[in-house]
Design a protein around this motif. Sequence first.
Motif, short mmCIF file in Angstrom:
data_model
loop_
_atom_site.label_atom_id
_atom_site.label_comp_id
_atom_site.label_asym_id
_atom_site.label_seq_id
_atom_site.Cartn_x
_atom_site.Cartn_y
_atom_site.Cartn_z
N MET A 34 -5.68 5.05 -11.01
CA MET A 34 -6.18 3.71 -11.28
C MET A 34 -5.56 2.78 -10.26
O MET A 34 -4.44 3.03 -9.78
N GLY A 35 -6.26 1.71 -9.94
CA GLY A 35 -5.70 0.82 -8.92
C GLY A 35 -6.28 -0.57 -8.95
O GLY A 35 -7.27 -0.84 -9.62
N THR A 50 -1.56 1.08 -6.73
CA THR A 50 -2.21 2.21 -7.40
C THR A 50 -1.22 2.90 -8.31
O THR A 50 0.00 2.80 -8.11
N ILE A 51 -1.75 3.60 -9.30
CA ILE A 51 -0.90 4.34 -10.23
C ILE A 51 -1.61 5.64 -10.58
O ILE A 51 -2.80 5.65 -10.94
N THR A 52 -0.89 6.75 -10.47
CA THR A 52 -1.48 8.06 -10.75
C THR A 52 -1.48 8.34 -12.25
O THR A 52 -0.91 7.59 -13.05
N ASN A 58 2.31 2.98 -6.25
CA ASN A 58 2.36 2.69 -4.83
C ASN A 58 1.90 1.26 -4.64
O ASN A 58 0.94 0.82 -5.30
N TYR A 59 2.57 0.53 -3.75
CA TYR A 59 2.26 -0.89 -3.56
C TYR A 59 2.05 -1.22 -2.09
O TYR A 59 2.68 -0.63 -1.20
N VAL A 78 -5.51 -0.49 -17.33
CA VAL A 78 -4.53 -0.68 -16.27
C VAL A 78 -4.26 -2.18 -16.15
O VAL A 78 -5.15 -3.00 -16.38
N TYR A 79 -3.02 -2.50 -15.81
CA TYR A 79 -2.59 -3.89 -15.76
C TYR A 79 -1.92 -4.18 -14.42
O TYR A 79 -1.39 -3.28 -13.76
N LEU A 80 -1.94 -5.45 -14.04
CA LEU A 80 -1.22 -5.88 -12.85
C LEU A 80 -0.48 -7.17 -13.19
O LEU A 80 -1.11 -8.22 -13.40
#
Length: 114
Positions: A34-35, A50-52, A58-59, A78-80
């Motif tokens: 997700m990203g 992104t997140i696996t 990863n940023y 997914v959150y940011l």
Amino acid sequence: QVQVVESGGGLVQPGGSLRLSCAASGTIFRIYEMGWYRQAPGKQREVVATITSGSRTNYADSVKGRFTISRDNAKNAVYLQMNSLKPEDTAVYYCSINLGFVRWGQGTQVAVSS
């Protein structure tokens, strides 16, 4: 049919914070990576974070130390979390969800201005 819906954008002053949310709904068997991506006016879309499926993150260098990506597998979400926002963070932010094929959200506007 899978739908991806984002929320949480808005106008914030420099130094402020916002939290973006994105959730997928419909027939979902498995979610891989997700990203979050963003596109500023006149620029190409770029990856933000992104997140696996194993929660490895990863940023982009421009947001390291200020943004945090996380996911809730039970909610297909997914959150940011965005802190210390700068004017150059102004963009339309898009959520990307890989279910074996990629689905994008409709985008949410983030504007950082005094």
